[in-house]
Design an enzyme around this catalytic site. Sequence first.
Site, PDB file in Angstrom:
ATOM      1  N   PRO A 191       0.816  -1.224   0.000  1.00  0.00           N
ATOM      2  CA  PRO A 191       0.000   0.000   0.000  1.00  0.00           C
ATOM      3  C   PRO A 191       0.847   1.272   0.000  1.00  0.00           C
ATOM      4  O   PRO A 191       1.881   1.343   0.682  1.00  0.00           O
ATOM      5  CB  PRO A 191      -0.792  -0.118   1.306  1.00  0.00           C
ATOM      6  CG  PRO A 191      -0.840  -1.577   1.593  1.00  0.00           C
ATOM      7  CD  PRO A 191       0.464  -2.132   1.094  1.00  0.00           C
ATOM      8  N   ASP A 192       0.393   2.244  -0.762  1.00  0.00           N
ATOM      9  CA  ASP A 192       0.943   3.609  -0.772  1.00  0.00           C
ATOM     10  C   ASP A 192       2.349   3.735  -1.336  1.00  0.00           C
ATOM     11  O   ASP A 192       2.887   4.834  -1.393  1.00  0.00           O
ATOM     12  CB  ASP A 192       0.941   4.219   0.640  1.00  0.00           C
ATOM     13  CG  ASP A 192      -0.449   4.405   1.204  1.00  0.00           C
ATOM     14  OD1 ASP A 192      -1.423   4.208   0.457  1.00  0.00           O
ATOM     15  OD2 ASP A 192      -0.567   4.746   2.401  1.00  0.00           O
TER      16      ASP A 192
END
Length: 207
Positions: free
Chosen positions: A100-101
């Site tokens: 994620p991210d």
Amino acid sequence: AVWMDRIGAITGTAADGTKIAMGLREHLDTALAQKLSDQPITFLMVVYNLPNRDCHALASNGEIPHGGLERYKSDYINPIAEILSDPKYVDIRIVAAIEPDSLPNLVTNLTTPACAKAKSSGEYVQGVQYALDKLYPIPNVYTYVDLGHSGWLGWDSAFGPTVTLIADMIKGTQAGLNAVDGFVSNTSGSTPAVEPFVKDFIGSQPF
């Protein structure tokens, strides 16, 4: 659903080797025990331990520093892939949300030195590619690349370059475009699809 956010999470141990939680095998065994004989069961896991992880927000920066790509491969991704490859778990649909991210930070946050280093070193892109190369070939594992969320990337100046970056990353894997089963948004941060309490603008930014 479980987060594999450090090497110790794979075995459920602390840094000193003390058992403190269920490891990945135990989570999978629990899912297997819950499976009905004639119904599939889905197990969601988040793969989240890149070197220099979370380079901008530092909300949960990880254990592997910049320069640790080989450790990420050998001590983190390889053991996960080995466990998921166990024929014992073939009847579990394993959904892996990948890092994620990570990739969006390489577009929007390059003024942060740690993110600039993550981009120039190639560690984020190479790490995600390696994760896909190891996980996608496992027949019952479904790989989903994280896209951040619209409150972060909802502007043309950010969205277009992010799509290009992610597409180029996927094309660079061993399986090319086939290495990804889909995309996931709002994994570690979210924005509502409908927000009745916010009007047309937040500050000077269009919502």
